[in-house]
Design an enzyme around this catalytic site. Structure first.
Site, PDB file in Angstrom:
ATOM      1  N   VAL A 200       5.234  13.652   3.543  1.00 22.97           N
ATOM      2  CA  VAL A 200       6.087  12.858   2.480  1.00 22.97           C
ATOM      3  C   VAL A 200       5.742  11.472   2.544  1.00 22.97           C
ATOM      4  O   VAL A 200       5.643  11.021   3.675  1.00 22.97           O
ATOM      5  CB  VAL A 200       7.486  12.936   2.787  1.00 22.97           C
ATOM      6  CG1 VAL A 200       8.210  12.051   1.678  1.00 22.97           C
ATOM      7  CG2 VAL A 200       8.136  14.627   2.944  1.00 22.97           C
TER       8      VAL A 200
ATOM      9  N   LYS B 144       6.467  -2.459  -1.396  1.00 22.92           N
ATOM     10  CA  LYS B 144       4.989  -2.326  -1.733  1.00 22.92           C
ATOM     11  C   LYS B 144       4.517  -0.912  -1.603  1.00 22.92           C
ATOM     12  O   LYS B 144       3.565  -0.507  -2.507  1.00 22.92           O
ATOM     13  CB  LYS B 144       4.250  -3.111  -0.805  1.00 22.92           C
ATOM     14  CG  LYS B 144       4.515  -2.349   0.881  1.00 22.92           C
ATOM     15  CD  LYS B 144       3.100  -2.155   1.476  1.00 22.92           C
ATOM     16  CE  LYS B 144       3.162  -1.146   2.394  1.00 22.92           C
ATOM     17  NZ  LYS B 144       3.788  -1.538   3.819  1.00 22.92           N
TER      18      LYS B 144
ATOM     19  N   ARG C  35      -1.377   6.925   1.806  1.00 23.97           N
ATOM     20  CA  ARG C  35      -0.684   8.065   1.341  1.00 23.97           C
ATOM     21  C   ARG C  35       0.195   7.942   0.162  1.00 23.97           C
ATOM     22  O   ARG C  35       0.263   8.967  -0.659  1.00 23.97           O
ATOM     23  CB  ARG C  35       0.251   8.484   2.431  1.00 23.97           C
ATOM     24  CG  ARG C  35      -0.505   8.951   3.714  1.00 23.97           C
ATOM     25  CD  ARG C  35       0.318   9.145   4.941  1.00 23.97           C
ATOM     26  NE  ARG C  35       1.012   7.881   5.376  1.00 23.97           N
ATOM     27  CZ  ARG C  35       1.433   7.441   6.401  1.00 23.97           C
ATOM     28  NH1 ARG C  35       1.318   8.224   7.316  1.00 23.97           N
ATOM     29  NH2 ARG C  35       1.988   6.313   6.769  1.00 23.97           N
ATOM     30  N   ASN C  36       0.784   6.809  -0.135  1.00 28.04           N
ATOM     31  CA  ASN C  36       1.600   6.556  -1.388  1.00 28.04           C
ATOM     32  C   ASN C  36       0.700   6.572  -2.499  1.00 28.04           C
ATOM     33  O   ASN C  36       1.214   7.425  -3.467  1.00 28.04           O
ATOM     34  CB  ASN C  36       2.354   5.489  -1.373  1.00 28.04           C
ATOM     35  CG  ASN C  36       3.562   5.489  -0.047  1.00 28.04           C
ATOM     36  OD1 ASN C  36       4.141   6.091  -0.126  1.00 28.04           O
ATOM     37  ND2 ASN C  36       3.095   4.657   0.916  1.00 28.04           N
TER      38      ASN C  36
ATOM     39  N   ASP D  40       0.522  -7.615   2.339  1.00 29.85           N
ATOM     40  CA  ASP D  40       0.902  -6.039   2.584  1.00 29.85           C
ATOM     41  C   ASP D  40       0.827  -5.417   1.448  1.00 29.85           C
ATOM     42  O   ASP D  40       0.354  -4.077   1.303  1.00 29.85           O
ATOM     43  CB  ASP D  40       2.282  -6.412   3.233  1.00 29.85           C
ATOM     44  CG  ASP D  40       2.500  -5.134   3.879  1.00 29.85           C
ATOM     45  OD1 ASP D  40       1.755  -4.227   4.141  1.00 29.85           O
ATOM     46  OD2 ASP D  40       3.746  -4.974   4.467  1.00 29.85           O
TER      47      ASP D  40
ATOM     48  N   GLY E 266       2.912  -7.421   7.544  1.00 39.67           N
ATOM     49  CA  GLY E 266       1.709  -7.801   7.350  1.00 39.67           C
ATOM     50  C   GLY E 266       0.434  -6.907   6.785  1.00 39.67           C
ATOM     51  O   GLY E 266       0.934  -5.772   6.995  1.00 39.67           O
TER      52      GLY E 266
ATOM     53  N   ALA F 189      -3.602   0.548  10.601  1.00 41.32           N
ATOM     54  CA  ALA F 189      -3.691   0.798  11.883  1.00 41.32           C
ATOM     55  C   ALA F 189      -5.228   1.249  12.050  1.00 41.32           C
ATOM     56  O   ALA F 189      -5.547   1.031  13.327  1.00 41.32           O
ATOM     57  CB  ALA F 189      -2.747   2.161  11.969  1.00 41.32           C
TER      58      ALA F 189
END
EC number: 1.1.1.94
Lengths: 324, 324
Positions: B275, B187, B251-252, B240, B132, B136
């Site tokens: 990473v 995703k 971060r991606n 999501d 979902g 955080a």
């Protein structure tokens, strides 16, 4: 090209730079004179320079339309009726009309293309809609954009695509005129409601859930009002919804945000010095749905906040229980 | 709870504040000591204060698991195998295992739940996934969030939902374990590719089209690898995807953005000192797809940029031709 806003300006740039002659109707004499003098629209995308051998700004509506093969409607939905009603009923007889308007005729709760067909006795095969996720500002910067032309007439759609295609615009045809047009209207409701939620204090987790549920709400409404198989993840539907709901610059989102933070509808409109399209869209879709009775928790919440003065915090509490 | 990152920290907050006892395994001795001394995780969501009558931080993995009814996996996907391989094959025999990991086992191109089932000889009815749209950081701020528990066992899913539900978390069960888990992996690929596009200079119009096409790419992949009817506009899938692809803090996306701006993969990883999960996800999904041969232009573009050193500008030019 009818309209002097940012979307009309962006489309005029695309069409004229592709070689089309564009007779461009703007309401404001000052803006037309500024365009003729400086080759820039003083109010929108003012960095764009037009070639006046191809672009003919005018305040004379009939003159703008007379010689045109295509008529592109890009005035605000709230004014389209008062503009077009000045024209003779036969004025668009042999034209093909493309609506670039993302709103409905407020007094009639009617799609712009339906109104045009009725008023000018046009066949649906003369009509199309231009949609897709496309900030006019990014067109001005020549950022890669994608447009969809929806029309029951495949040739019309494809021909208008050809007029748009260039180095940074990809365009493709689609047949679902009504669905695309309704979705373009409804996405403003979602952006506005996202703004309300944000104004009240909800975050990005909630917005993602709101937009996901919005796809389902739009799908239910479209299946009720115009049932046919359609894939709402196509960019003309979902893409358009995303670029609006996630834009920091969206007028609908800004307006909703002010309402969510406690401004009255009136004072938000005064403060913004303009009316967000979503404000009217909420009323039209809500009223259309009185007969259809589709489950539309997002539209209903926005309606009660904007038209029944229910507190945004209260409506968002009710809405959050209905999403998942 | 296995893992010391932000998602593990957020889930520990939710579960413990709802009254559950949480034995919390963290790899770092320093972090455990800091938690025991100050009741805060020094590294993630450090404003959250834990009740040490309910939360028991430890570096002893077996100890953390021994008494638990539920085991929640929230370590990075790249490390989950090395962590779990320390455990006896019977260690999870009578447990119910929920994966909160949004990545695959890199060496095996395997879903985390598939790996756990195989390694510990568990029945699929003992397994679930938590998904979902849920930053955080917003859980820490107690912003309204929605979670989905996917499990073939409806009772398991519903019971874990009950453990999560509170004033600001709504949770609902779903049966599509594999689809939800794959989507959570994919995703990150989309967010990463969105970052590459942004780094190269593409704008919001393109991102909206990318995400719309991503829904279709994910749907094609899921129908090939695990065919069943599913509505990808549900918040566990689309939500999501949205919260990740549109997050400035992802971060991606950040990693992709650096690669798009011309950093090498190595230097981007060094610069970020970590990473991005999407980096591994691209490889796993691309390799899985060698057999399936699904049309996946987005994943393929990301793969060639990250693993075959094709210039991002070149790949985005190719990709843009394939989207619509």
């Amino acid at each position: 090209m009818l309209g002097g806003g940012s979307w009309a300006t962006a489309l005029t740039k695309i069409l004229s730079e592709n070689g089309a002659r564009v007779d461009w109707w703007l309401r404001s004499k000052d803006d037309v004179q500024h365009l003729l003098r400086t080759r820039h629209n003083p109010r929108y995308l003012s960095a764009v320079q037009f070639d006046l051998n191809r672009v003919y700004p005018t305040t004379d509506l009939e003159d703008a339309i007379e010689e045109a093969d295509w008529v592109v409607l890009a005035v605000p939905a709230a004014f389209v009726q008062s503009v077009l009603d000045k024209l003779d009923r036969d004025a668009l007889k042999h034209k093909r009309v493309i609506s670039a308007i993302k709103g409905m005729i407020p007094a009639k709760n009617q799609l712009v293309t339906d109104y045009v067909a009725e008023r000018f006795r046009l066949n649906r095969n003369q009509l199309g809609v231009i949609a897709g996720p496309c900030h006019a500002e990014e067109v001005a910067l020549e950022k890669q954009s994608y447009l969809t032309i929806g029309s029951p007439d495949a040739d019309l759609a494809l021909e208008f695509c050809e007029l748009l295609r260039n180095r940074y615009v990809r365009a493709h045809p689609a047949t679902d005129l009504d669905g695309i047009e309704y979705c373009a209207v409804m996405k403003n409701i979602i952006a506005l409601t996202g703004g309300i939620a944000h104004g009240v204090g909800y975050g990005d987790n909630f917005l993602a859930v709101l937009v996901s549920n919005a796809v389902q709400e739009i799908r239910r409404f479209l299946q009720a009002i115009n049932p046919q198989p359609r894939d709402l993840s196509a960019s003309a539907y979902l893409g358009d919804l995303l670029v609006t709901a996630y834009s920091q610059f969206s007028r609908n989102r800004t307006f909703g945000g002010m309402v969510g933070r406690g401004y009255s509808v009136k004072s938000a409109q005064l403060e913004m010095n303009m009316v967000a399209e979503g404000y009217y869209a909420v009323k039209s879709i809500f009223e259309l749905n009185k007969k259809l009775k589709v489950h539309m928790p997002i539209t209903s919440a926005a309606y009660r906040v904007l038209y029944e003065k229910v507190a945004p915090t209260v409506e968002m509490e009710i809405l959050k229980e209905q999403l998942r």
